[in-house]
Design a protein around this motif. Sequence first.
Motif, PDB file in Angstrom:
ATOM      1  N   UNK A 130       0.866  -1.165   0.000  1.00 11.72           N
ATOM      2  CA  UNK A 130       0.000   0.000   0.000  1.00 11.72           C
ATOM      3  C   UNK A 130       0.901   1.212   0.000  1.00 11.72           C
ATOM      4  N   UNK A 131       0.612   2.144  -0.909  1.00  9.37           N
ATOM      5  CA  UNK A 131       1.440   3.335  -1.056  1.00  9.37           C
ATOM      6  C   UNK A 131       0.560   4.564  -1.058  1.00  9.37           C
ATOM      7  N   UNK A 132       0.963   5.577  -0.307  1.00  8.35           N
ATOM      8  CA  UNK A 132       0.321   6.892  -0.364  1.00  8.35           C
ATOM      9  C   UNK A 132       1.280   7.809  -1.097  1.00  8.35           C
ATOM     10  N   UNK A 133       0.765   8.659  -1.932  1.00  6.38           N
ATOM     11  CA  UNK A 133       1.616   9.596  -2.632  1.00  6.38           C
ATOM     12  C   UNK A 133       0.808  10.771  -3.115  1.00  6.38           C
ATOM     13  N   UNK A 134       1.498  11.741  -3.669  1.00  8.41           N
ATOM     14  CA  UNK A 134       0.831  12.940  -4.154  1.00  8.41           C
ATOM     15  C   UNK A 134       0.915  12.962  -5.678  1.00  8.41           C
ATOM     16  N   UNK A 135      -0.223  12.834  -6.328  1.00 10.10           N
ATOM     17  CA  UNK A 135      -0.283  12.970  -7.762  1.00 10.10           C
ATOM     18  C   UNK A 135      -0.342  11.644  -8.505  1.00 10.10           C
ATOM     19  N   UNK A 136      -1.037  11.663  -9.607  1.00 13.13           N
ATOM     20  CA  UNK A 136      -1.221  10.471 -10.422  1.00 13.13           C
ATOM     21  C   UNK A 136       0.094  10.011 -11.048  1.00 13.13           C
TER      22      UNK A 136
ATOM     23  N   UNK B 271      -6.818   2.630  -7.593  1.00 10.75           N
ATOM     24  CA  UNK B 271      -6.612   4.011  -7.150  1.00 10.75           C
ATOM     25  C   UNK B 271      -7.936   4.560  -6.644  1.00 10.75           C
ATOM     26  N   UNK B 272      -7.844   5.376  -5.619  1.00  5.96           N
ATOM     27  CA  UNK B 272      -9.063   5.986  -5.090  1.00  5.96           C
ATOM     28  C   UNK B 272      -8.780   7.410  -4.687  1.00  5.96           C
ATOM     29  N   UNK B 273      -9.813   8.215  -4.616  1.00  2.95           N
ATOM     30  CA  UNK B 273      -9.689   9.601  -4.194  1.00  2.95           C
ATOM     31  C   UNK B 273      -9.367   9.644  -2.709  1.00  2.95           C
ATOM     32  N   UNK B 274      -8.363  10.404  -2.345  1.00  6.30           N
ATOM     33  CA  UNK B 274      -7.990  10.560  -0.947  1.00  6.30           C
ATOM     34  C   UNK B 274      -8.877  11.648  -0.341  1.00  6.30           C
ATOM     35  N   UNK B 275      -9.421  11.383   0.823  1.00  6.37           N
ATOM     36  CA  UNK B 275     -10.259  12.361   1.516  1.00  6.37           C
ATOM     37  C   UNK B 275      -9.328  13.253   2.338  1.00  6.37           C
ATOM     38  N   UNK B 276      -9.172  14.506   1.891  1.00 10.72           N
ATOM     39  CA  UNK B 276      -8.230  15.413   2.536  1.00 10.72           C
ATOM     40  C   UNK B 276      -8.712  15.921   3.887  1.00 10.72           C
ATOM     41  N   UNK B 277     -10.015  15.971   4.085  1.00  9.47           N
ATOM     42  CA  UNK B 277     -10.569  16.451   5.351  1.00  9.47           C
ATOM     43  C   UNK B 277     -11.488  15.382   5.939  1.00  9.47           C
ATOM     44  N   UNK B 278     -10.919  14.281   6.415  1.00 13.61           N
ATOM     45  CA  UNK B 278     -11.749  13.189   6.929  1.00 13.61           C
ATOM     46  C   UNK B 278     -12.355  13.531   8.288  1.00 13.61           C
ATOM     47  N   UNK B 279     -13.458  12.874   8.603  1.00 11.52           N
ATOM     48  CA  UNK B 279     -14.008  12.944   9.950  1.00 11.52           C
ATOM     49  C   UNK B 279     -13.009  12.241  10.861  1.00 11.52           C
ATOM     50  N   UNK B 280     -12.579  12.899  11.919  1.00 12.49           N
ATOM     51  CA  UNK B 280     -11.583  12.334  12.826  1.00 12.49           C
ATOM     52  C   UNK B 280     -12.214  12.037  14.179  1.00 12.49           C
TER      53      UNK B 280
END
Length: 134
Positions: free
Chosen positions: A1-7, A23-32
């Motif tokens: 599993x890899x997180x990164x910035x940009x396609x 690939x999936x959209x990263x939720x930048x402001x998740x419920x915490x």
Amino acid sequence: IVCGRGLAALVRAARAGRWRVVAQKYVERPLLMRRRKFDVRQWVLVTSTAPLVAWGFSDCYARFAAAPFRLDETSLADRFAHLCNNAVQKRADVDDADAPEGLMWSAATLRTEVDAVYGDGAFEKVRRSIRDVA
């Protein structure tokens, strides 16, 4: 599993490792909750794909990231802050007393905690939003 910035970064990593990629959209402001990302695991039985017929089990549970969430450049590689997967989190050294016990909550605990932090009925709004996605 890899997180990164940009396609482009994802495509390079996939080609280098000869991966099959989801690939999936990263939720930048998740419920915490307790400053941590979490996901909700819900069991679903699909009895037909044409037309789509799916049945959701009434119970669920929440899985938490071991480390508090941050969205700065240096934290993007921190799997323990950005992924809730049990296979990843079981390797985390959790020394924060604020972390949920075992990094999991039952649906009942999640409901209690969400309503306590975000107000009565908040969990029901979240649950309806999850249902709407399906």
